[in-house]
Enzyme design. Structure first.
Site, short mmCIF file in Angstrom:
data_model
loop_
_atom_site.label_atom_id
_atom_site.label_comp_id
_atom_site.label_asym_id
_atom_site.label_seq_id
_atom_site.Cartn_x
_atom_site.Cartn_y
_atom_site.Cartn_z
N GLU A 1 49.76 36.31 32.03
CA GLU A 1 50.60 35.34 32.73
C GLU A 1 50.19 33.91 32.46
OE1 GLU A 1 47.22 36.08 35.66
OE2 GLU A 1 48.26 37.13 34.05
N CYS B 1 42.62 42.02 33.82
CA CYS B 1 41.29 41.48 34.12
C CYS B 1 40.57 42.39 35.09
CB CYS B 1 41.40 40.04 34.62
SG CYS B 1 39.83 39.13 34.61
N HIS C 1 44.45 37.21 30.65
CA HIS C 1 45.53 36.98 31.63
C HIS C 1 46.82 36.71 30.88
CE1 HIS C 1 43.32 36.76 35.51
NE2 HIS C 1 42.30 36.49 34.71
#
Length: 203
Positions: free
Chosen positions: A184, A81, A182
């Site tokens: 994660e 990001c 993202h």
């Protein structure tokens, strides 16, 4: 084999989910900042995470930028990001210059909603070792490289409104990679991106 992953800690936001995600795929995490920049030289892979604002992150990186630039082409580097955006010349979000590894500018997106939050399709247009198939990932951003040109080594794009967002950067020659989403927060598909990224440090 455990891979030592250095995560640049901008000292803003919560890196907990990113740390946990890397641990789940076999990474041993080391947070790196101005107090211990030399650790960049001892890790197997380096991550610029996706928290904070552009100018604040540039100011922070200025304290350790020599170590980060030294790592290019030596170990795999992943920008997430904001971390991806920092690799370019600058951003509409701020006034300071980015790392300028790639010649393009980060702009405010013009999609149906800003910020762009939620799951969206990443379409792979060029082969990349960290992401090989089209899939859905979780986005949360207001800025991006839009309609990337030939000077940018992109391999994945995401259509948002009338624009094509650079969602995956893939520079195998310099071992530099980036994702606008993202990983994660992207469940199975996101963990696979991180797993593939770590595998590059073993080659």
């Amino acid at each position: 084999m455990v891979v030592k992953v250095g995560i640049i800690n901008y000292s803003v936001g919560n890196l907990g989910s990113l740390i946990n995600a890397f641990r789940r795929v076999g990474g041993e995490v080391q947070l790196i900042g101005p107090e211990n920049p030399h650790l960049v030289r001892s890790v197997d892979a380096l991550v610029l995470p996706g928290v904070g604002a552009f100018d604040a992150a540039v100011k922070y990186l200025s304290q350790i930028v020599d170590y980060i630039n030294e790592a290019v082409s030596s170990i795999p580097i992943l920008g997430i990001c904001l971390g991806l955006q920092l690799m370019f010349e600058g951003s509409d979000e701020g006034v300071l210059r980015g790392l300028s590894w790639y010649k393009s500018w980060v702009k405010r997106i013009n999609g149906p909603r800003v910020p762009h939050i939620g799951w969206d399709l990443v379409r792979v247009v060029r082969p990349c070792p960290i992401l090989t198939n089209d899939d859905y990932y979780y986005f949360m951003h207001s800025y991006a490289v839009i309609n990337p040109g030939g000077e940018v080594p992109y391999s994945g794009i995401t259509k948002y409104g009338n624009d094509q967002i650079l969602s995956v950067l893939c520079d195998e020659d310099r071992l530099v990679f980036g994702v606008q989403f993202h990983p994660e927060k992207s469940s199975r598909a996101g963990l696979e991106v991180l797993r593939r990224f770590l595998s590059l440090s073993r080659k």
